[in-house]
Motif scaffolding. Structure first.
Motif, PDB file in Angstrom:
ATOM      1  N   ILE A  14      34.408  43.116  -3.702  1.00  0.00           N
ATOM      2  CA  ILE A  14      34.246  42.167  -2.608  1.00  0.00           C
ATOM      3  C   ILE A  14      35.407  42.291  -1.635  1.00  0.00           C
ATOM      4  O   ILE A  14      36.574  42.298  -2.026  1.00  0.00           O
ATOM      5  CB  ILE A  14      34.162  40.718  -3.141  1.00  0.00           C
ATOM      6  N   LYS A  15      35.063  42.376  -0.347  1.00  0.00           N
ATOM      7  CA  LYS A  15      36.080  42.414   0.698  1.00  0.00           C
ATOM      8  C   LYS A  15      36.106  41.125   1.511  1.00  0.00           C
ATOM      9  O   LYS A  15      37.167  40.705   2.000  1.00  0.00           O
ATOM     10  CB  LYS A  15      35.847  43.611   1.620  1.00  0.00           C
ATOM     11  N   ALA A  16      34.940  40.480   1.673  1.00  0.00           N
ATOM     12  CA  ALA A  16      34.894  39.208   2.391  1.00  0.00           C
ATOM     13  C   ALA A  16      33.654  38.444   1.947  1.00  0.00           C
ATOM     14  O   ALA A  16      32.590  39.039   1.730  1.00  0.00           O
ATOM     15  CB  ALA A  16      34.876  39.429   3.894  1.00  0.00           C
ATOM     16  N   ALA A  17      33.806  37.130   1.808  1.00  0.00           N
ATOM     17  CA  ALA A  17      32.690  36.280   1.408  1.00  0.00           C
ATOM     18  C   ALA A  17      32.867  34.902   2.029  1.00  0.00           C
ATOM     19  O   ALA A  17      33.960  34.337   1.989  1.00  0.00           O
ATOM     20  CB  ALA A  17      32.601  36.161  -0.116  1.00  0.00           C
ATOM     21  N   GLY A  18      31.796  34.374   2.614  1.00  0.00           N
ATOM     22  CA  GLY A  18      31.882  33.122   3.351  1.00  0.00           C
ATOM     23  C   GLY A  18      31.392  31.925   2.566  1.00  0.00           C
ATOM     24  O   GLY A  18      30.488  32.030   1.729  1.00  0.00           O
ATOM     25  N   ILE A  19      31.996  30.771   2.847  1.00  0.00           N
ATOM     26  CA  ILE A  19      31.479  29.499   2.333  1.00  0.00           C
ATOM     27  C   ILE A  19      30.334  29.074   3.246  1.00  0.00           C
ATOM     28  O   ILE A  19      30.512  28.906   4.452  1.00  0.00           O
ATOM     29  CB  ILE A  19      32.567  28.411   2.309  1.00  0.00           C
ATOM     30  N   CYS A  20      29.158  28.912   2.673  1.00  0.00           N
ATOM     31  CA  CYS A  20      27.987  28.445   3.405  1.00  0.00           C
ATOM     32  C   CYS A  20      27.963  26.913   3.400  1.00  0.00           C
ATOM     33  O   CYS A  20      28.474  26.280   2.469  1.00  0.00           O
ATOM     34  CB  CYS A  20      26.722  28.990   2.752  1.00  0.00           C
ATOM     35  N   GLY A  21      27.352  26.335   4.425  1.00  0.00           N
ATOM     36  CA  GLY A  21      27.209  24.884   4.441  1.00  0.00           C
ATOM     37  C   GLY A  21      26.500  24.358   3.210  1.00  0.00           C
ATOM     38  O   GLY A  21      26.791  23.254   2.736  1.00  0.00           O
ATOM     39  N   SER A  22      25.566  25.141   2.648  1.00  0.00           N
ATOM     40  CA  SER A  22      24.840  24.703   1.453  1.00  0.00           C
ATOM     41  C   SER A  22      25.720  24.701   0.213  1.00  0.00           C
ATOM     42  O   SER A  22      25.394  24.059  -0.797  1.00  0.00           O
ATOM     43  CB  SER A  22      23.629  25.610   1.213  1.00  0.00           C
ATOM     44  N   ASP A  23      26.852  25.430   0.244  1.00  0.00           N
ATOM     45  CA  ASP A  23      27.754  25.458  -0.913  1.00  0.00           C
ATOM     46  C   ASP A  23      28.476  24.124  -1.117  1.00  0.00           C
ATOM     47  O   ASP A  23      28.918  23.826  -2.234  1.00  0.00           O
ATOM     48  CB  ASP A  23      28.803  26.565  -0.748  1.00  0.00           C
ATOM     49  N   ILE A  24      28.608  23.336  -0.058  1.00  0.00           N
ATOM     50  CA  ILE A  24      29.344  22.074  -0.169  1.00  0.00           C
ATOM     51  C   ILE A  24      28.554  21.030  -0.959  1.00  0.00           C
ATOM     52  O   ILE A  24      29.060  20.487  -1.949  1.00  0.00           O
ATOM     53  CB  ILE A  24      29.769  21.561   1.211  1.00  0.00           C
ATOM     54  N   PRO A  25      27.290  20.718  -0.612  1.00  0.00           N
ATOM     55  CA  PRO A  25      26.528  19.797  -1.481  1.00  0.00           C
ATOM     56  C   PRO A  25      26.293  20.364  -2.871  1.00  0.00           C
ATOM     57  O   PRO A  25      26.279  19.609  -3.858  1.00  0.00           O
ATOM     58  CB  PRO A  25      25.214  19.590  -0.719  1.00  0.00           C
ATOM     59  N   ARG A  26      26.135  21.682  -2.978  1.00  0.00           N
ATOM     60  CA  ARG A  26      25.946  22.286  -4.310  1.00  0.00           C
ATOM     61  C   ARG A  26      27.170  22.040  -5.184  1.00  0.00           C
ATOM     62  O   ARG A  26      27.060  21.822  -6.393  1.00  0.00           O
ATOM     63  CB  ARG A  26      25.680  23.785  -4.158  1.00  0.00           C
ATOM     64  N   THR A  27      28.340  22.041  -4.561  1.00  0.00           N
ATOM     65  CA  THR A  27      29.583  21.836  -5.303  1.00  0.00           C
ATOM     66  C   THR A  27      29.830  20.373  -5.610  1.00  0.00           C
ATOM     67  O   THR A  27      30.227  20.019  -6.732  1.00  0.00           O
ATOM     68  CB  THR A  27      30.776  22.395  -4.505  1.00  0.00           C
ATOM     69  N   PHE A  28      29.574  19.502  -4.644  1.00  0.00           N
ATOM     70  CA  PHE A  28      30.041  18.132  -4.765  1.00  0.00           C
ATOM     71  C   PHE A  28      28.950  17.079  -4.971  1.00  0.00           C
ATOM     72  O   PHE A  28      29.263  15.950  -5.346  1.00  0.00           O
ATOM     73  CB  PHE A  28      30.851  17.751  -3.516  1.00  0.00           C
ATOM     74  N   THR A  29      27.680  17.439  -4.733  1.00  0.00           N
ATOM     75  CA  THR A  29      26.641  16.405  -4.767  1.00  0.00           C
ATOM     76  C   THR A  29      25.459  16.768  -5.645  1.00  0.00           C
ATOM     77  O   THR A  29      25.191  16.103  -6.652  1.00  0.00           O
ATOM     78  CB  THR A  29      26.131  16.122  -3.331  1.00  0.00           C
ATOM     79  N   THR A  30      24.730  17.800  -5.259  1.00  0.00           N
ATOM     80  CA  THR A  30      23.466  18.107  -5.927  1.00  0.00           C
ATOM     81  C   THR A  30      23.651  18.882  -7.220  1.00  0.00           C
ATOM     82  O   THR A  30      22.807  18.821  -8.110  1.00  0.00           O
ATOM     83  CB  THR A  30      22.544  18.911  -4.992  1.00  0.00           C
ATOM     84  N   GLY A  31      24.746  19.633  -7.335  1.00  0.00           N
ATOM     85  CA  GLY A  31      24.993  20.410  -8.533  1.00  0.00           C
ATOM     86  C   GLY A  31      24.309  21.767  -8.500  1.00  0.00           C
ATOM     87  O   GLY A  31      23.581  22.110  -7.565  1.00  0.00           O
ATOM     88  N   ALA A  32      24.541  22.538  -9.550  1.00  0.00           N
ATOM     89  CA  ALA A  32      24.032  23.908  -9.652  1.00  0.00           C
ATOM     90  C   ALA A  32      22.934  23.998 -10.704  1.00  0.00           C
ATOM     91  O   ALA A  32      22.721  23.069 -11.493  1.00  0.00           O
ATOM     92  CB  ALA A  32      25.182  24.851 -10.014  1.00  0.00           C
ATOM     93  N   TYR A  33      22.243  25.143 -10.714  1.00  0.00           N
ATOM     94  CA  TYR A  33      21.205  25.370 -11.722  1.00  0.00           C
ATOM     95  C   TYR A  33      21.802  25.438 -13.121  1.00  0.00           C
ATOM     96  O   TYR A  33      21.170  25.055 -14.103  1.00  0.00           O
ATOM     97  CB  TYR A  33      20.459  26.679 -11.429  1.00  0.00           C
ATOM     98  N   HIS A  34      23.046  25.946 -13.213  1.00  0.00           N
ATOM     99  CA  HIS A  34      23.705  26.049 -14.510  1.00  0.00           C
ATOM    100  C   HIS A  34      25.208  26.141 -14.274  1.00  0.00           C
ATOM    101  O   HIS A  34      25.664  26.417 -13.151  1.00  0.00           O
ATOM    102  CB  HIS A  34      23.205  27.277 -15.285  1.00  0.00           C
ATOM    103  N   TYR A  35      25.970  25.918 -15.318  1.00  0.00           N
ATOM    104  CA  TYR A  35      27.428  26.025 -15.256  1.00  0.00           C
ATOM    105  C   TYR A  35      27.907  26.925 -16.404  1.00  0.00           C
ATOM    106  O   TYR A  35      27.303  26.925 -17.471  1.00  0.00           O
ATOM    107  CB  TYR A  35      28.079  24.642 -15.382  1.00  0.00           C
ATOM    108  N   PRO A  36      29.011  27.656 -16.199  1.00  0.00           N
ATOM    109  CA  PRO A  36      29.713  27.830 -14.925  1.00  0.00           C
ATOM    110  C   PRO A  36      28.920  28.739 -13.992  1.00  0.00           C
ATOM    111  O   PRO A  36      28.101  29.542 -14.443  1.00  0.00           O
ATOM    112  CB  PRO A  36      31.029  28.477 -15.343  1.00  0.00           C
ATOM    113  N   LEU A  37      29.165  28.594 -12.694  1.00  0.00           N
ATOM    114  CA  LEU A  37      28.500  29.409 -11.686  1.00  0.00           C
ATOM    115  C   LEU A  37      29.520  29.830 -10.644  1.00  0.00           C
ATOM    116  O   LEU A  37      30.273  29.005 -10.129  1.00  0.00           O
ATOM    117  CB  LEU A  37      27.377  28.620 -11.001  1.00  0.00           C
TER     118      LEU A  37
END
Length: 347
Positions: free
Chosen positions: A31-54
């Protein structure tokens, strides 16, 4: 290798993991560059992920470091971006090359580990090969650029159409730039964050409205001779944004649903009635078109970024190493400072 893993809602942890090894028809990408998407914020702090760790991260570029079986070794060292959706290649939509409609897909950074890591294994199918002199930070923006392009192509823009975009984040700005490339007359940007509207003006947009300071519907009407916008892009995922898009749409116009919803979307009876009488169209848009003739939106987005017809570098507000990426998630969530596109950059 080092990774930043989401281990629970609101919990981001650095972990040490073995470097994964590519299997048949796979490659190892550094990996040389990777962006934080707007969808990553609710996935992290509100709605959660399909599984952990992710490991999050689905907007990324890198360099091929190793190949698995049945992959030509000569591609080692090539610069690539990555289509993050991994299709099943078995369903009827995959057969028609509508991979974003796949009924049994996986996804980097969502359903399986993504790019907030030093390395990731990628199917050869998902590689977008870049020019040898491509800027890999700009190339990490190909994913949101392709999504933005897909929204404009779904709008079937006509020459000199007026376009309004609700939501002036990176996607909204790229939609606006694509709209001009596709021949729009006026492109109007609306947001409720003064920092975003100021930023849009600073990078050259003339028609920008802060919906907290003035009525966005009246503003759109004033800018379009009381006709309304021929195309309205709803990019906020909010009921207010959706209602405003419906109300500011011209007769026989189009509303494109692009934003990820934050809750239930509701419209008032009055808005429903007025929109219905316009005989306008509501259309959803999701993801992008990949490896389908004649419009591979990933190839088109990559080419437009490389040739700088689509400007993206000025949208990158922060470049941070992996060890500072966790802090940036909280900076974005809490609004501590203005951010547009935050990139993890692996130098």
């Amino acid at each position: 290798m080092d990774v930043l893993a989401l281990t629970g809602i609101g919990q981001l942890e650095y972990e040490k993991r073995p470097i994964p090894q590519p299997k048949q028809h796979e490659v190892l990408v550094k990996i040389k560059a990777a962006g934080i998407c707007g969808s990553d914020i609710p996935r992290t702090f509100t709605t959660g992920a399909y599984h952990y760790p992710l490991v999050l991260g689905h907007e990324f570029s890198g360099v091929i470091e190793k190949v698995g079986g049945e992959v030509e070794p000569s591609i080692i060292g090539k610069k690539v971006a990555v289509f993050p959706l991994i299709p099943c290649n078995k369903c009827i939509f995959c057969a028609e090359k509508y991979y974003a409609r796949c009924t049994n897909y996986s996804y980097f950074g969502s359903r399986q580990d993504g790019a907030f890591s030093e390395y990731v294994v990628v199917p050869e199918f998902n590689l977008i090969f870049l020019e040898d002199d491509a800027d890999l930070t700009a190339s990490a923006m190909i994913e949101p650029a392709a999504v933005s392009l897909h929204a404009i192509r779904n709008a079937h823009l006509d020459m000199n159409d007026n376009v309004v975009i609700y939501g002036a984040g990176p996607i909204g700005i790229m939609v606006a730039r694509w709209a001009y490339l596709y021949g729009a007359n006026k492109v109007l940007l609306i947001d409720i964050d003064q920092r975003k509207t100021d930023f849009c003006k600073s990078i050259g947009f003339k028609y920008v409205c802060n919906a907290k300071e003035e009525d966005p519907i009246k503003w759109v009407m004033n800018q379009t001779n009381d006709i309304g916008a021929n195309v309205c892009i709803e990019g906020t995922g909010s009921s207010s944004g959706f209602n405003n898009a419906l109300m500011s749409c011209a007769i026989m116009g189009k509303v494109i649903m692009l934003g990820n919803p934050h809750g239930d979307m509701t419209i008032s009876r009055q808005v429903y009635d007025k929109f219905m009488r316009k005989e306008a169209t509501i259309k959803g848009t999701f993801n992008s078109v990949y490896k389908k003739y004649p419009h591979d939106e990933w190839v088109e987005a990559a080419r437009a970024i490389y040739e700088e017809r689509l400007k993206v570098k000025d949208l990158i507000s922060h470049k941070v190493p992996l060890e500072k990426l966790k802090d940036m998630f909280f900076t974005i969530k809490e609004g501590k400072e203005f951010t547009c596109k935050v990139l993890f950059v692996n130098d």
